[in-house]
Design a protein around this motif. Structure first.
Motif, PDB file in Angstrom:
ATOM      1  N   PHE A  66      13.588  20.411  40.863  1.00 51.85           N
ATOM      2  CA  PHE A  66      15.027  20.639  40.747  1.00 51.85           C
ATOM      3  C   PHE A  66      15.653  19.794  39.632  1.00 51.85           C
ATOM      4  N   GLY A  67      15.091  18.647  39.357  1.00 52.66           N
ATOM      5  CA  GLY A  67      15.713  17.762  38.384  1.00 52.66           C
ATOM      6  C   GLY A  67      15.231  17.946  36.969  1.00 52.66           C
ATOM      7  N   VAL A  68      14.026  18.487  36.784  1.00 48.32           N
ATOM      8  CA  VAL A  68      13.481  18.603  35.433  1.00 48.32           C
ATOM      9  C   VAL A  68      13.097  20.049  35.102  1.00 48.32           C
ATOM     10  N   VAL A  69      12.298  20.675  35.944  1.00 46.69           N
ATOM     11  CA  VAL A  69      11.781  22.001  35.615  1.00 46.69           C
ATOM     12  C   VAL A  69      12.903  23.018  35.490  1.00 46.69           C
ATOM     13  N   ILE A  70      13.780  23.092  36.503  1.00 47.29           N
ATOM     14  CA  ILE A  70      14.857  24.094  36.485  1.00 47.29           C
ATOM     15  C   ILE A  70      15.782  23.908  35.285  1.00 47.29           C
ATOM     16  N   PRO A  71      16.346  22.718  35.039  1.00 49.37           N
ATOM     17  CA  PRO A  71      17.248  22.600  33.890  1.00 49.37           C
ATOM     18  C   PRO A  71      16.559  22.890  32.563  1.00 49.37           C
ATOM     19  N   MET A  76      15.944  26.817  28.042  1.00 48.54           N
ATOM     20  CA  MET A  76      15.095  27.485  27.063  1.00 48.54           C
ATOM     21  C   MET A  76      15.121  29.003  27.213  1.00 48.54           C
ATOM     22  N   PHE A  77      15.319  29.520  28.440  1.00 47.34           N
ATOM     23  CA  PHE A  77      15.401  30.963  28.651  1.00 47.34           C
ATOM     24  C   PHE A  77      16.862  31.395  28.564  1.00 47.34           C
ATOM     25  N   THR A 333       5.488  20.830  32.009  1.00 44.08           N
ATOM     26  CA  THR A 333       5.288  22.066  32.787  1.00 44.08           C
ATOM     27  C   THR A 333       6.205  23.167  32.291  1.00 44.08           C
ATOM     28  N   ALA A 334       7.489  22.837  32.086  1.00 44.78           N
ATOM     29  CA  ALA A 334       8.446  23.842  31.614  1.00 44.78           C
ATOM     30  C   ALA A 334       8.082  24.344  30.226  1.00 44.78           C
ATOM     31  N   VAL A 335       7.647  23.450  29.348  1.00 39.21           N
ATOM     32  CA  VAL A 335       7.285  23.854  27.987  1.00 39.21           C
ATOM     33  C   VAL A 335       6.073  24.782  28.017  1.00 39.21           C
ATOM     34  N   ILE A 336       5.066  24.446  28.801  1.00 35.08           N
ATOM     35  CA  ILE A 336       3.879  25.307  28.884  1.00 35.08           C
ATOM     36  C   ILE A 336       4.242  26.666  29.478  1.00 35.08           C
ATOM     37  N   PHE A 337       5.084  26.669  30.506  1.00 35.85           N
ATOM     38  CA  PHE A 337       5.479  27.923  31.140  1.00 35.85           C
ATOM     39  C   PHE A 337       6.222  28.832  30.163  1.00 35.85           C
TER      40      PHE A 337
END
Length: 968
Positions: A66-71, A76-77, A333-337
């Motif tokens: 909730f604090g890093v991946v979602i924002p 980016m999307f 994780t967010a960057v790879i996704f």
């Protein structure tokens, strides 16, 4: 859902390191135990790194998801994934599209490593990347990059608003060419001004949301994330579930009304090899929204906007349960996704859509979806979310800049906040700038500017991490260790190269604007307490080069004066301090001071509290000098300490400069007439508010002339007598240090001397008089010994200084009758030519003065004869004690020619004064060695006093080492 949004990149709370919360060390004296008060002031100071302790009403800490991946994912999307993925493949082809993604993600991966390193080295505060850079690189870089990051967020918000307008017009807008609407939902008029109206309305909606508070946006964050992920899922399903179909293309049938007729329809073919082969290679054409030709750089600029949200998670460090764990893992994780999603979409689009469809219809994903409103909802929610996020981010950066007072009163209104802490003035200012950017009209128009701004910020983050790594500071120990200085350099180079490939003019203008801001902040902003990485880097480099400076390789060709100037009280020595700054010739310049005392009897070191005043003096006088203070039981021992330990490695003082030992009345040269009426020089004055009194006024007041000897570093008149003063001179010569005694510099005013009025006796000219002969040894007329050449060298150095270049060197040659005046003058002129010293030579007859000397010699010769067996009764009479002392004084010198009378010295003094037409700015005289007999120190000092009486600013100089060479 917590009240504080994961997408809100910038926090308004402050933070304090645990190390700052510790109690002060035990045993510290009472006068230094203001620790708690200092910490309270630090917490209240704008931009301070203090954080208030947690309170019961604060929201819960956020997890990694909730604090890093979602924002990060939501940042980016946005526009790219829904509206520009077809534009990317259609213009550049699949190969170049993947290459662009690889380049973009290489750059952001290097930056992500730097972000993770910095963010795991301490908690972040309001301002995100601005806070990160400013606290690492200092206020100059931080403030300038902060403005660039603010502008990037402003332009980014406008970009997302324009993307939303483009989606709305594409769905509900009537065709601009006046053709019939193909859908019953196309009811909105289209055109530039209509699009501007729609954009203004959306921007106002974002403004209202930000003014009401970020918590409204926060509550919708998770829902928006679910919507975006669901829409992405439907897009992937649609490629497989929807069959081939023909789609109607928007826009006109021709390009600018001329040229070949373009197709009005295009095909979604499904997965076909022929379609893939047709989309492999680049086919850059006109962008139908801006009517401009696309290139690799322009397409990359648009695509890169989908990679600019990587800092969203790192800015949430204060709201995370475990920042050191969450930021690296969540961001990576967010960057790879996102990288996988972008590449999969690019491949699926290239395999199933005609090239013309990709180039002429940017919203084709809506038309091929299993249900068209899905994509519309995804576009609206993601772009509106990103627009509001950037607007909130811009306002928080502006608020952080205003709170740090880097731009003075310019940003003062941006400090205002509501009762809930919302910086509403910053929000309004940010919205106003967003509105101005909306006049650009098209998303692709401002994409290049936004990309360059973000690339500049990313390069600065990499630079900050690189500087911290190169500085090798012990306190830089981030828990994230998967980075090296190589990754930082690669990130900087990648950002710089892509900036200039996208648009060299925009990139150059951005860098120039950033440098201008940097200079403005450097010269106009107050000193910060954040720490300067430049100081750590300078220390690191200076240490390295000092180790390389080998004293065994010193050579006379590269000699330069390295000065230790002893100062008793800077109030009366300001003129001498500024003058010596002119003759150091880029060498070491140290201001030395001895304070009498015994550390055993004191509760603490009294010198530590004085350094700020001395360093402020250096700044006030605008000189390039170091400060070295010492505590000793006597002035002589203190100066010995400084001569032994001052400097480091190959940079050690080779010249000691003292003020003269006399009773000249002191004059306070540090009193500013414009401030003396409003500022009290008494530190105990209760009317002076804390921090208002300039540090340079913290020096002790001057003593009266009756109880003081102004020798520069004599301290109390009773603390230093004439014998100790001469002993200091002898000590320096024993240590092979050159010695300079400065007299009559109490009233020296450099500015007045170098700019004399035309009505003055010199008629605007400036002169420097040089007497290279030992005037205390009349039988020695040599001007080529080591001491004379050293004196010539210092005079030449002074003449080489920019401010003294117009000064004329006058060299006085003492001659007697019977000697060839012309020959001596020509010989001296030839020497000056070989030494490359430009000076005017003046022969000075001094027969009368020499005659006085020899008369004295004959008198003492007769007294010596009285001691022989053949002497007369008159000659054998006993001598007085005074005569015995004088005789001892004579025998202490290497030759009898040093028997000097007061009459001779007064005559030489008058001779020097008579030659001063017009009077010089400063005189250089030969300083002889002190006598070997310490009992004769007072007589030696008396001779120097008579010789230099009423001469004006005078330097008595003695050199002990060769400093001049005629070799190349």
């Amino acid at each position: 859902m917590t009240e504080r949004t994961p997408l809100l990149h910038y926090r308004l709370s402050t933070s304090v390191n645990e190390s700052e919360r510790r109690a002060p060390p035990a045993g510290r004296p009472p006068e230094q135990q203001g620790w708690q008060e200092q910490q309270q002031q630090q917490q209240q100071r704008p931009g301070g790194a203090g954080r208030r302790s947690a309170q019961p009403g604060q929201p819960k800490k956020l997890s990694t998801f909730f604090g890093v991946v979602i924002p990060t994912l939501l940042s980016m999307f946005s526009v790219v994934v829904f509206l520009r993925i077809g534009f990317l493949v259609g213009q550049s082809g699949l190969y170049q599209a993947i290459a662009m993604l690889l380049v973009a993600y290489f750059i952001i991966c290097m930056t992500v490593l730097s972000v993770c390193a910095i963010s795991t080295n301490g908690a972040l505060d309001a301002g995100g990347a601005y806070y990160m850079i400013s606290r690492a690189l200092g206020p100059e870089f931080g403030g300038s990059i902060g403005i660039m990051f603010f502008l990037a967020n402003v332009c980014g918000s406008a970009l997302y608003v324009l993307g939303l307008v483009e989606a709305i017009v594409g769905t509900f807008g009537l065709p601009e060419d006046g053709t019939m609407a193909t859908s019953p939902y196309q009811v909105l008029p289209s055109g530039y001004w209509w699009s501007l109206l729609y954009a203004t309305a959306i921007a106002l909606l974002c403004l209202l949301g930000c003014l009401v508070g970020a918590h409204i946006y926060a509550k919708a964050t998770f829902i928006i994330f679910l919507v975006v992920m669901f829409v992405l899922g439907t897009i992937f399903i649609s490629f497989f579930a929807v069959g081939p179909r023909t789609l109607t293309l928007p826009g006109t049938a021709t390009v600018n009304g001329t040229g070949p007729v373009l197709p009005t329809t295009a095909n979604f073919t499904g997965f076909k090899l022929d379609t893939l082969l047709g989309n492999l290679w680049a086919d850059y054409t006109l962008d139908y929204t801006t009517e401009t030709m696309m290139t690799f750089a322009t397409v990359f600029a648009v695509m890169f906007n989908g990679c600019t949200g990587i800092m969203a998670g790192s800015n949430m460090s204060g709201d995370l349960k475990n920042p050191s764990y969450s930021i690296p893992r969540g961001t990576i994780t967010a960057v790879i996704f996102t990288f996988i999603i972008y590449n999969l979409l690019s491949v699926l689009v290239a395999c199933s859509c005609d090239r013309i469809l990709l180039q002429r219809d940017y919203s084709f994903l809506r038309d091929i979806n299993v249900w068209k409103p899905f994509v519309t909802i995804g576009v609206y929610s993601s772009t509106l979310s990103a627009a509001m996020s950037n607007l909130i981010g811009a306002s928080r950066i502006l608020y952080a800049l205003a709170r740090d007072d880097l731009f003075g009163k310019v940003l003062f209104p941006a400090k205002k906040t509501s009762h809930s802490g919302n910086p509403w003035v910053s929000v309004i200012l940010s919205w106003f700038l967003v509105q101005l950017v909306l006049f650009s009209g098209k998303l692709n128009t401002i994409a290049s500017i936004v990309t360059i701004f973000f690339l500049l910020v990313y390069a600065a983050v990499d630079l900050a991490c690189l500087a911290l790594e190169w500085a090798s500071a012990p306190n830089f120990r981030p828990t994230f260790r998967y980075f090296t200085w190589h990754t930082c350099v690669l990130g900087i180079v990648g950002c710089a190269v892509m900036m200039f490939l996208i648009n060299a003019i925009y990139a150059s203008a951005s860098i120039a604007f950033m440098l201008l801001l940097l200079l403005l902040i450097h010269y106009l902003s107050p000193t910060s307490s954040w720490g300067y990485i430049s100081q750590a880097l300078i220390f690191h480099q200076v240490r390295k080069y000092l180790l390389m400076l080998d004293v065994r390789k010193d050579h006379v060709k590269f000699w330069r004066p390295q000065v230790l100037l002893m100062v008793s009280n800077p109030r009366s020595s300001a003129g001498l301090i500024t003058f010596i700054n002119d003759i150091k010739k880029s060498g070491l310049y140290v201001l030395g001071h001895v304070q009498l005392g015994d550390l055993d009897t004191l509760p603490s070191d009294p010198l530590q509290s004085q350094y700020d005043s001395w360093l402020s003096l250096v700044d006030h006088l605008n000189i390039k000098a170091f400060v070295n203070l010492t505590l000793a039981d006597s002035v002589r021992h203190g100066i010995q300490h400084l001569l032994f330990i001052s400097g480091l490695g190959g940079m050690r003082p080779n010249t000691l400069i003292l003020g003269f030992y006399d009773g000249c009345p002191p004059k306070d040269r540090l009193v500013d007439p414009t401030m003396s009426a409003s500022l009290s020089t008494d530190p105990s004055d209760p009317s002076q508010e804390l921090g208002q009194e300039p540090p340079l006024f913290h020096f002790a007041p001057l003593r009266a002339s009756s109880d003081r000897k102004d020798c520069g570093e004599c301290g109390d008149g009773k603390a230093l007598g004439p014998r100790e003063y001469v002993a200091i001179i002898a000590d320096a010569m024993k240590m092979l240090k050159n010695v300079v005694l400065a007299r009559y510099f109490n009233n020296f005013d450099r500015a007045q001397i170098l700019s004399p009025p035309s009505s003055s006796p010199s008629k605007g000219a400036v002169y420097v008089d040089v007497w290279p002969v030992n005037l205390l040894r009349p039988d020695s007329c040599s001007y080529v010994d080591t001491c004379s050449l050293f004196l010539l060298q210092l005079a030449c150095i002074l003449n080489m200084v920019r401010a003294w270049r117009k000064a004329t060197l006058r060299l006085f040659l003492c001659v007697e009758d019977g000697r060839s005046v012309r020959g001596s003058e020509e010989k001296l002129g030839q020497l000056l030519k070989e030494l490359r010293i430009k000076a005017q030579v003046y022969p000075v007859p001094w027969d009368q003065q020499v005659a006085l000397h020899w008369q004295r010699q004959e008198k003492w010769g007769n007294k010596q004869q009285s001691q022989s067996p053949d002497a007369t009764e008159e000659e054998k009479k006993p001598r007085t004690d005074e005569e015995e002392e004088i005789d001892d004084y004579v025998n202490s010198f290497p030759s009898n020619t040093t028997r000097l009378s007061d009459d001779y010295l007064s005559a030489v003094n008058k001779l020097i004064l008579d030659q001063a037409r017009p009077p010089p700015a400063v005189r250089f005289l030969y300083l002889p060695r002190p006598p070997a007999d310490t009992r004769r120190y007072a007589a030696y000092l008396h001779q120097l006093e008579l010789l230099t009486r009423d001469l004006g600013p005078t330097l008595l100089i003695h050199g002990v080492t060769p400093v001049i060479t005629t070799d190349i």
